[in-house]
Design an enzyme around this catalytic site. Structure first.
Site, PDB file in Angstrom:
ATOM      1  N   GLY A  16       0.827  -1.210   0.000  1.00  0.00           N
ATOM      2  CA  GLY A  16       0.000   0.000   0.000  1.00  0.00           C
ATOM      3  C   GLY A  16       0.856   1.253   0.000  1.00  0.00           C
ATOM      4  O   GLY A  16       0.448   2.306   0.498  1.00  0.00           O
ATOM      5  N   GLY A  17       2.044   1.161  -0.589  1.00  0.00           N
ATOM      6  CA  GLY A  17       2.992   2.287  -0.558  1.00  0.00           C
ATOM      7  C   GLY A  17       2.713   3.376  -1.582  1.00  0.00           C
ATOM      8  O   GLY A  17       3.434   4.375  -1.637  1.00  0.00           O
ATOM      9  N   ARG A  41      -2.807  -2.455  -5.579  1.00  0.00           N
ATOM     10  CA  ARG A  41      -3.534  -3.058  -6.707  1.00  0.00           C
ATOM     11  C   ARG A  41      -3.523  -2.169  -7.946  1.00  0.00           C
ATOM     12  O   ARG A  41      -3.518  -2.644  -9.062  1.00  0.00           O
ATOM     13  CB  ARG A  41      -4.991  -3.343  -6.299  1.00  0.00           C
ATOM     14  CG  ARG A  41      -5.132  -4.439  -5.268  1.00  0.00           C
ATOM     15  CD  ARG A  41      -6.489  -4.415  -4.638  1.00  0.00           C
ATOM     16  NE  ARG A  41      -6.738  -3.131  -3.971  1.00  0.00           N
ATOM     17  CZ  ARG A  41      -7.852  -2.802  -3.360  1.00  0.00           C
ATOM     18  NH1 ARG A  41      -8.866  -3.651  -3.331  1.00  0.00           N
ATOM     19  NH2 ARG A  41      -7.989  -1.629  -2.777  1.00  0.00           N
ATOM     20  N   PHE A  98     -14.179   0.675   6.211  1.00  0.00           N
ATOM     21  CA  PHE A  98     -15.289   1.610   5.990  1.00  0.00           C
ATOM     22  C   PHE A  98     -16.217   1.524   7.190  1.00  0.00           C
ATOM     23  O   PHE A  98     -16.219   0.531   7.915  1.00  0.00           O
ATOM     24  CB  PHE A  98     -16.040   1.284   4.689  1.00  0.00           C
ATOM     25  CG  PHE A  98     -16.427  -0.163   4.582  1.00  0.00           C
ATOM     26  CD1 PHE A  98     -17.599  -0.635   5.153  1.00  0.00           C
ATOM     27  CD2 PHE A  98     -15.585  -1.069   3.936  1.00  0.00           C
ATOM     28  CE1 PHE A  98     -17.941  -1.974   5.075  1.00  0.00           C
ATOM     29  CE2 PHE A  98     -15.928  -2.417   3.859  1.00  0.00           C
ATOM     30  CZ  PHE A  98     -17.103  -2.870   4.431  1.00  0.00           C
ATOM     31  N   TYR A 148      -7.912   0.554  17.974  1.00  0.00           N
ATOM     32  CA  TYR A 148      -9.056  -0.275  18.375  1.00  0.00           C
ATOM     33  C   TYR A 148      -8.779  -1.774  18.205  1.00  0.00           C
ATOM     34  O   TYR A 148      -9.674  -2.590  18.398  1.00  0.00           O
ATOM     35  CB  TYR A 148     -10.319   0.148  17.611  1.00  0.00           C
ATOM     36  CG  TYR A 148     -10.172   0.251  16.118  1.00  0.00           C
ATOM     37  CD1 TYR A 148     -10.055  -0.887  15.316  1.00  0.00           C
ATOM     38  CD2 TYR A 148     -10.160   1.490  15.492  1.00  0.00           C
ATOM     39  CE1 TYR A 148      -9.911  -0.802  13.950  1.00  0.00           C
ATOM     40  CE2 TYR A 148     -10.019   1.594  14.121  1.00  0.00           C
ATOM     41  CZ  TYR A 148      -9.901   0.456  13.358  1.00  0.00           C
ATOM     42  OH  TYR A 148      -9.757   0.537  11.990  1.00  0.00           O
ATOM     43  N   PRO A 191      -6.187   9.032  14.361  1.00  0.00           N
ATOM     44  CA  PRO A 191      -6.585   9.662  13.096  1.00  0.00           C
ATOM     45  C   PRO A 191      -5.488  10.524  12.471  1.00  0.00           C
ATOM     46  O   PRO A 191      -4.955  11.417  13.121  1.00  0.00           O
ATOM     47  CB  PRO A 191      -7.791  10.526  13.489  1.00  0.00           C
ATOM     48  CG  PRO A 191      -7.645  10.747  14.952  1.00  0.00           C
ATOM     49  CD  PRO A 191      -6.930   9.559  15.516  1.00  0.00           C
TER      50      PRO A 191
HETATM   51  P1  NAP Z   1      -4.887   4.506   2.140  1.00  0.00           P
HETATM   52  O1  NAP Z   1      -4.212   5.647   1.500  1.00  0.00           O
HETATM   53  O2  NAP Z   1      -6.247   4.112   1.666  1.00  0.00           O
HETATM   54  O3  NAP Z   1      -3.900   3.255   2.087  1.00  0.00           O
HETATM   55  C1  NAP Z   1      -4.278   1.958   1.832  1.00  0.00           C
HETATM   56  C2  NAP Z   1      -3.353   1.402   0.787  1.00  0.00           C
HETATM   57  O4  NAP Z   1      -3.526  -0.028   0.726  1.00  0.00           O
HETATM   58  C3  NAP Z   1      -3.636   1.924  -0.621  1.00  0.00           C
HETATM   59  O5  NAP Z   1      -2.416   2.318  -1.226  1.00  0.00           O
HETATM   60  C4  NAP Z   1      -4.219   0.734  -1.359  1.00  0.00           C
HETATM   61  O6  NAP Z   1      -3.858   0.753  -2.751  1.00  0.00           O
HETATM   62  C5  NAP Z   1      -3.570  -0.422  -0.626  1.00  0.00           C
HETATM   63  N1  NAP Z   1      -4.363  -1.651  -0.721  1.00  0.00           N
HETATM   64  C6  NAP Z   1      -5.669  -1.813  -0.407  1.00  0.00           C
HETATM   65  N2  NAP Z   1      -6.050  -3.077  -0.670  1.00  0.00           N
HETATM   66  C7  NAP Z   1      -4.950  -3.723  -1.134  1.00  0.00           C
HETATM   67  C8  NAP Z   1      -4.712  -5.047  -1.585  1.00  0.00           C
HETATM   68  N3  NAP Z   1      -5.694  -5.970  -1.587  1.00  0.00           N
HETATM   69  N4  NAP Z   1      -3.474  -5.376  -1.995  1.00  0.00           N
HETATM   70  C9  NAP Z   1      -2.475  -4.443  -1.994  1.00  0.00           C
HETATM   71  N5  NAP Z   1      -2.639  -3.172  -1.589  1.00  0.00           N
HETATM   72  C10 NAP Z   1      -3.877  -2.821  -1.158  1.00  0.00           C
HETATM   73  O7  NAP Z   1      -5.061   4.778   3.722  1.00  0.00           O
HETATM   74  P2  NAP Z   1      -4.001   5.194   4.853  1.00  0.00           P
HETATM   75  O8  NAP Z   1      -4.716   6.109   5.754  1.00  0.00           O
HETATM   76  O9  NAP Z   1      -2.716   5.614   4.246  1.00  0.00           O
HETATM   77  O10 NAP Z   1      -3.811   3.812   5.637  1.00  0.00           O
HETATM   78  C11 NAP Z   1      -2.552   3.178   5.746  1.00  0.00           C
HETATM   79  C12 NAP Z   1      -2.572   2.244   6.951  1.00  0.00           C
HETATM   80  O11 NAP Z   1      -2.750   2.984   8.162  1.00  0.00           O
HETATM   81  C13 NAP Z   1      -3.673   1.197   6.948  1.00  0.00           C
HETATM   82  O12 NAP Z   1      -3.181  -0.016   7.473  1.00  0.00           O
HETATM   83  C14 NAP Z   1      -4.707   1.772   7.886  1.00  0.00           C
HETATM   84  O13 NAP Z   1      -5.539   0.781   8.465  1.00  0.00           O
HETATM   85  C15 NAP Z   1      -3.799   2.406   8.923  1.00  0.00           C
HETATM   86  N6  NAP Z   1      -4.439   3.433   9.733  1.00  0.00           N
HETATM   87  C16 NAP Z   1      -4.686   4.654   9.200  1.00  0.00           C
HETATM   88  C17 NAP Z   1      -5.277   5.623   9.993  1.00  0.00           C
HETATM   89  C18 NAP Z   1      -5.552   7.016   9.456  1.00  0.00           C
HETATM   90  O14 NAP Z   1      -6.194   7.801  10.155  1.00  0.00           O
HETATM   91  N7  NAP Z   1      -5.093   7.373   8.270  1.00  0.00           N
HETATM   92  C19 NAP Z   1      -5.629   5.330  11.327  1.00  0.00           C
HETATM   93  C20 NAP Z   1      -5.389   4.060  11.827  1.00  0.00           C
HETATM   94  C21 NAP Z   1      -4.773   3.110  11.025  1.00  0.00           C
HETATM   95  P3  NAP Z   1      -4.796   0.062  -3.893  1.00  0.00           P
HETATM   96  O15 NAP Z   1      -6.191   0.511  -3.600  1.00  0.00           O
HETATM   97  O16 NAP Z   1      -4.239   0.571  -5.181  1.00  0.00           O
HETATM   98  O17 NAP Z   1      -4.613  -1.415  -3.739  1.00  0.00           O
END
Ligand code: NAP
Length: 281
Positions: A16-17, A41, A98, A148, A191
């Site tokens: 997810g980089g 993806r 979600f 959580y 968050p």
């Molecule tokens: P994000 O931008 O939506 O990052 C998620 C990434 O995962 C996207 O690049 C997505 O790319 C990739 N991904 C999703 N499904 C995948 C799959 N099946 N195979 C490979 N890659 C996949 O959201 P973010 O906020 O940066 O989140 C990053 C991490 O931090 C997550 O683990 C999230 O649970 C955690 N987190 C975030 C927050 C926050 O407030 N931002 C809080 C708590 C935890 P594609 O859709 O192109 O696959």
């Protein structure tokens, strides 16, 4: 705050980089000398991130499209990467989440989130871990969890279940693999504004305001702060930290857990007078 060559010669994969926190970590790791692989993806998203970050360290960032749920594809990606040399560090960051009322979720919704977050983390961890253990090559894994994971959370139940599994995996393998050179930790972020998380979890300004109001620091975290913590945890500077889940949430979950925290915040100066011993009033 870091030596500019802290991650020199480190080969790192971030799942997810291409977006959000994964991209912020990729940028910081590149700046500190690492060679980076990012997967996700959507090929076009990965390509845009590579194009954007490449000038920081020309030729040191590559992308591989890969759905982390697809085990044969994961193993193919890991073999491709290993042809250029072993990885040293993996960040399991890919996720899906979600808000929903749980009774309305289909089995497919549970499967999708558990598949990406829990099985995806397991697939990548096993593919790299087996290679590290058989070659006696040291490895570091950083999992991105959530606060959580320990408490559970209403309305994001598949994610809470999956992140709890990721934390259990982190603590279990830290012990099982620690004496064979593989170290494993996690970050539980609160968050942090990213397009991916906030568009699905806090899609309206008043929801953001609500989330801010319950945070002791009165603000959201930043992707840069997360990248700093991740850098420390994947670097040799944190070599004795193993099996730890580091919370980075401004104190949010503690504020939710403390019995009197929310009540106290609602009290006026006059109300506080009532709590003082009679003589002090
Ligand atoms: P994000 O931008 O939506 O990052 C998620 C990434 O995962 C996207 O690049 C997505 O790319 C990739 N991904 C999703 N499904 C995948 C799959 N099946 N195979 C490979 N890659 C996949 O959201 P973010 O906020 O940066 O989140 C990053 C991490 O931090 C997550 O683990 C999230 O649970 C955690 N987190 C975030 C927050 C926050 O407030 N931002 C809080 C708590 C935890 P594609 O859709 O192109 O696959």
């Amino acid at each position: 705050m870091f030596q500019p060559d802290l991650l020199r010669d480190k080969r790192i994969l971030i799942t997810g980089g291409g977006t959000g926190l994964g991209k912020a970590m990729a940028q910081r790791f590149l700046e500190l000398g690492a060679t980076l692989y990012i997967c996700g993806r959507r090929q076009e998203v990965l390509a845009a991130t590579v194009a954007e970050l490449n000038p920081i360290a020309p030729g040191r960032i590559r992308s591989i499209p890969c759905d982390v749920r697809d085990l044969p594809r994961v193993e193919e990606m890991i073999s491709t990467i290993w042809k250029g040399g072993p990885l040293d560090i993996v960040v399991n960051n890919a996720a899906g989440n979600f808000m929903a009322r749980t009774e309305e979720l289909t089995p497919g919704a549970f499967e999708a989130v558990l598949g990406i977050v829990l099985m995806g983390t397991i697939n990548i961890t096993m593919a790299c871990g087996r290679k590290w253990l058989s070659a006696k090559h040291p490895g570091v894994i950083l999992n991105i969890a959530a606060t959580y994971a320990d408490t559970g959370s209403a309305y994001v139940v598949p994610s809470a279940m999956a992140k709890a599994g990721v934390v259990a995996l982190t603590r279990s393998l830290a012990v099982e693999w620690g004496n064979r050179g593989v170290r494993m930790n996690a970050i539980a972020p609160g968050p942090i504004p990213t397009e991916g998380a906030f568009s699905r979890l806090l899609p309206r300004p008043e929801l953001e305001k609500f989330a801010l109001a319950r945070n002791p620091l009165g603000r959201f975290g930043t992707a840069g702060e997360l990248a700093n913590l991740a850098t420390f945890l994947v670097s040799d500077a944190s070599g004795y930290i193993n099996g730890e889940v580091v919370v980075m949430d401004g104190g949010e979950w503690l504020q939710g857990a403390g019995e009197f925290s929310a009540i106290g915040r609602e009290l006026t100066d006059k109300d506080w007078e009532l709590f003082k011993p009679r003589k002090a009033r």
